[in-house]
Design a protein around this motif. Structure first.
Motif, PDB file in Angstrom:
ATOM      1  N   LYS A 132       0.834  -1.204   0.000  1.00 30.02           N
ATOM      2  CA  LYS A 132       0.000   0.000   0.000  1.00 30.02           C
ATOM      3  C   LYS A 132       0.866   1.251   0.000  1.00 30.02           C
ATOM      4  N   ASN A 133       1.891   1.275   0.843  1.00 28.12           N
ATOM      5  CA  ASN A 133       2.767   2.452   0.903  1.00 28.12           C
ATOM      6  C   ASN A 133       3.501   2.671  -0.410  1.00 28.12           C
ATOM      7  N   GLU A 134       3.868   1.569  -1.071  1.00 27.14           N
ATOM      8  CA  GLU A 134       4.542   1.691  -2.367  1.00 27.14           C
ATOM      9  C   GLU A 134       3.579   2.180  -3.445  1.00 27.14           C
ATOM     10  N   VAL A 135       2.321   1.763  -3.359  1.00 28.71           N
ATOM     11  CA  VAL A 135       1.306   2.296  -4.283  1.00 28.71           C
ATOM     12  C   VAL A 135       1.192   3.809  -4.119  1.00 28.71           C
ATOM     13  N   ILE A 136       1.101   4.249  -2.870  1.00 33.35           N
ATOM     14  CA  ILE A 136       0.981   5.681  -2.591  1.00 33.35           C
ATOM     15  C   ILE A 136       2.200   6.436  -3.103  1.00 33.35           C
ATOM     16  N   LYS A 137       3.387   5.913  -2.839  1.00 36.54           N
ATOM     17  CA  LYS A 137       4.609   6.586  -3.282  1.00 36.54           C
ATOM     18  C   LYS A 137       4.675   6.639  -4.803  1.00 36.54           C
ATOM     19  N   ALA A 138       4.322   5.544  -5.453  1.00 36.90           N
ATOM     20  CA  ALA A 138       4.336   5.519  -6.918  1.00 36.90           C
ATOM     21  C   ALA A 138       3.352   6.551  -7.478  1.00 36.90           C
ATOM     22  N   CYS A 139       2.199   6.670  -6.857  1.00 34.85           N
ATOM     23  CA  CYS A 139       1.222   7.660  -7.293  1.00 34.85           C
ATOM     24  C   CYS A 139       1.747   9.084  -7.118  1.00 34.85           C
ATOM     25  N   GLU A 140       2.412   9.324  -6.012  1.00 29.64           N
ATOM     26  CA  GLU A 140       2.994  10.658  -5.780  1.00 29.64           C
ATOM     27  C   GLU A 140       4.042  10.982  -6.837  1.00 29.64           C
ATOM     28  N   ILE A 141       4.831   9.984  -7.216  1.00 30.12           N
ATOM     29  CA  ILE A 141       5.821  10.189  -8.270  1.00 30.12           C
ATOM     30  C   ILE A 141       5.135  10.471  -9.602  1.00 30.12           C
ATOM     31  N   CYS A 142       4.077   9.743  -9.890  1.00 31.62           N
ATOM     32  CA  CYS A 142       3.334   9.976 -11.132  1.00 31.62           C
ATOM     33  C   CYS A 142       2.784  11.399 -11.186  1.00 31.62           C
ATOM     34  N   LEU A 143       2.336  11.910 -10.056  1.00 33.71           N
ATOM     35  CA  LEU A 143       1.884  13.299  -9.996  1.00 33.71           C
ATOM     36  C   LEU A 143       3.009  14.247 -10.378  1.00 33.71           C
ATOM     37  N   ASP A 144       4.194  14.002  -9.855  1.00 33.28           N
ATOM     38  CA  ASP A 144       5.348  14.870 -10.138  1.00 33.28           C
ATOM     39  C   ASP A 144       5.779  14.810 -11.602  1.00 33.28           C
ATOM     40  N   THR A 145       5.572  13.669 -12.241  1.00 34.12           N
ATOM     41  CA  THR A 145       6.009  13.512 -13.628  1.00 34.12           C
ATOM     42  C   THR A 145       4.975  14.021 -14.629  1.00 34.12           C
ATOM     43  N   ARG A 146       3.789  14.366 -14.132  1.00 32.14           N
ATOM     44  CA  ARG A 146       2.681  14.798 -14.995  1.00 32.14           C
ATOM     45  C   ARG A 146       2.225  13.691 -15.947  1.00 32.14           C
ATOM     46  N   ALA A 147       2.318  12.464 -15.472  1.00 28.51           N
ATOM     47  CA  ALA A 147       1.733  11.346 -16.226  1.00 28.51           C
ATOM     48  C   ALA A 147       0.230  11.578 -16.357  1.00 28.51           C
ATOM     49  N   ASP A 148      -0.346  11.063 -17.419  1.00 33.60           N
ATOM     50  CA  ASP A 148      -1.757  11.306 -17.685  1.00 33.60           C
ATOM     51  C   ASP A 148      -2.674  10.306 -16.982  1.00 33.60           C
ATOM     52  N   PHE A 149      -2.204   9.066 -16.860  1.00 31.03           N
ATOM     53  CA  PHE A 149      -3.001   8.002 -16.246  1.00 31.03           C
ATOM     54  C   PHE A 149      -2.121   7.152 -15.337  1.00 31.03           C
ATOM     55  N   ILE A 150      -2.737   6.558 -14.324  1.00 32.82           N
ATOM     56  CA  ILE A 150      -2.142   5.470 -13.556  1.00 32.82           C
ATOM     57  C   ILE A 150      -2.959   4.230 -13.854  1.00 32.82           C
ATOM     58  N   LYS A 151      -2.271   3.154 -14.208  1.00 38.14           N
ATOM     59  CA  LYS A 151      -2.919   1.898 -14.592  1.00 38.14           C
ATOM     60  C   LYS A 151      -2.561   0.837 -13.568  1.00 38.14           C
ATOM     61  N   THR A 152      -3.525   0.035 -13.167  1.00 38.08           N
ATOM     62  CA  THR A 152      -3.309  -0.862 -12.033  1.00 38.08           C
ATOM     63  C   THR A 152      -2.329  -1.997 -12.305  1.00 38.08           C
ATOM     64  N   SER A 153      -2.405  -2.584 -13.509  1.00 34.34           N
ATOM     65  CA  SER A 153      -1.587  -3.781 -13.729  1.00 34.34           C
ATOM     66  C   SER A 153      -1.435  -4.096 -15.210  1.00 34.34           C
ATOM     67  N   SER A 154      -0.457  -4.956 -15.486  1.00 30.15           N
ATOM     68  CA  SER A 154      -0.170  -5.363 -16.866  1.00 30.15           C
ATOM     69  C   SER A 154      -1.064  -6.512 -17.315  1.00 30.15           C
ATOM     70  N   GLY A 155      -1.604  -7.251 -16.350  1.00 29.91           N
ATOM     71  CA  GLY A 155      -2.332  -8.465 -16.671  1.00 29.91           C
ATOM     72  C   GLY A 155      -1.434  -9.686 -16.730  1.00 29.91           C
ATOM     73  N   PHE A 156      -0.149  -9.497 -16.436  1.00 38.29           N
ATOM     74  CA  PHE A 156       0.818 -10.595 -16.522  1.00 38.29           C
ATOM     75  C   PHE A 156       1.346 -11.011 -15.154  1.00 38.29           C
ATOM     76  N   THR A 157       0.695 -10.562 -14.078  1.00 36.17           N
ATOM     77  CA  THR A 157       1.083 -10.990 -12.736  1.00 36.17           C
ATOM     78  C   THR A 157      -0.075 -11.742 -12.099  1.00 36.17           C
ATOM     79  N   LYS A 158       0.068 -12.059 -10.808  1.00 33.56           N
ATOM     80  CA  LYS A 158      -0.863 -12.991 -10.182  1.00 33.56           C
ATOM     81  C   LYS A 158      -2.272 -12.451 -10.000  1.00 33.56           C
ATOM     82  N   SER A 159      -2.444 -11.144 -10.017  1.00 32.15           N
ATOM     83  CA  SER A 159      -3.794 -10.593  -9.898  1.00 32.15           C
ATOM     84  C   SER A 159      -3.830  -9.215 -10.538  1.00 32.15           C
ATOM     85  N   GLY A 160      -5.063  -8.724 -10.753  1.00 33.36           N
ATOM     86  CA  GLY A 160      -5.226  -7.450 -11.435  1.00 33.36           C
ATOM     87  C   GLY A 160      -5.833  -6.391 -10.548  1.00 33.36           C
TER      88      GLY A 160
END
Length: 215
Positions: A132-160
């Motif tokens: 959870k903390n890594e999700v939050i940190k990754a989201c904060e980084i995405c905000l700083d980079t001005r990414a347009d979307f955050i996507k949950t998963s690739s579909g190639f790991t154990k869950s989506g």
């Protein structure tokens, strides 16, 4: 609500054939989906098949692991746009994130974003692999980079996608970054739950038929 315009219709398996890409694009046109998402080797074909429609061609870079160099991701993204891609989905470098090397995570995303200009960038977090903390940190980084979307998963790991993860992402980014729910969304009912939770796009490899999409 008509959810057809939420859908990124996806075929990313390594064994995907040209015939399957043709079928994917045909089904996307039949159902008036927002976009198709294909591996970069099929971008030009998908673009050709969708000429004359409003359907976008999305592709993935650094996929599915995210562990290649930033330079490789940048090259792949720029080449995909040359071939006709309208949107770029990149996988975050999970190793850097788990190492708390946040500067490198930031640079990885920023360099791709700068390279593609106004082309929308979706950053794939792979939520099943991080806390959870890594999700939050990754989201904060995405905000700083001005990414347009955050996507949950690739579909190639154990869950989506999960509704819990969507709530965490939404609470962190508010309305500053859009959200794509990806992984395990195989029916209208599930898609609607994620839309109600605030996602802007649904990534699915299952055809949600046109007659079922308007609800």
């Amino acid at each position: 609500m008509n959810i057809s315009k939420y859908i990124d219709y996806t075929l990313l398996k390594s064994t995907a054939t040209e015939r399957e890409i043709i079928d994917l694009c045909y089904e996307a046109k039949k159902n008036n989906y927002y976009a198709v998402c294909v591996n970069s080797s099929y971008v030009a074909l998908a673009k050709q098949l969708l000429l004359g429609t409003s359907i976008k061609v999305c592709t993935v870079v650094g996929f599915p692991l995210g562990a290649m160099t930033t330079q490789a991701k940048v090259y792949e993204a720029k080449k995909a746009i040359e071939d006709g891609a309208s949107e770029i989905d990149m996988v975050i470098n999970l190793g850097f994130l788990k190492s708390k090397n946040y500067v490198s995570v930031l640079k990885d995303i920023t360099d791709v974003k700068l390279a593609i200009g106004n082309t929308p960038l979706k950053v794939i977090l792979e939520i099943s692999e991080i806390s959870k903390n890594e999700v939050i940190k990754a989201c904060e980084i995405c905000l700083d980079t001005r990414a347009d979307f955050i996507k949950t998963s690739s579909g190639f790991t154990k869950s989506g996608a999960t509704l819990t993860a969507i709530k965490i992402i939404k609470k962190t980014v508010k309305d500053e970054v859009k959200i794509v729910a990806s992984g395990g969304i195989n029916d209208i009912e599930t898609a609607l739950k994620f839309i109600d939770a605030g996602v802007h796009r649904i990534n699915t490899s299952v055809e949600l038929k046109a007659e079922s999409v308007s609800v």
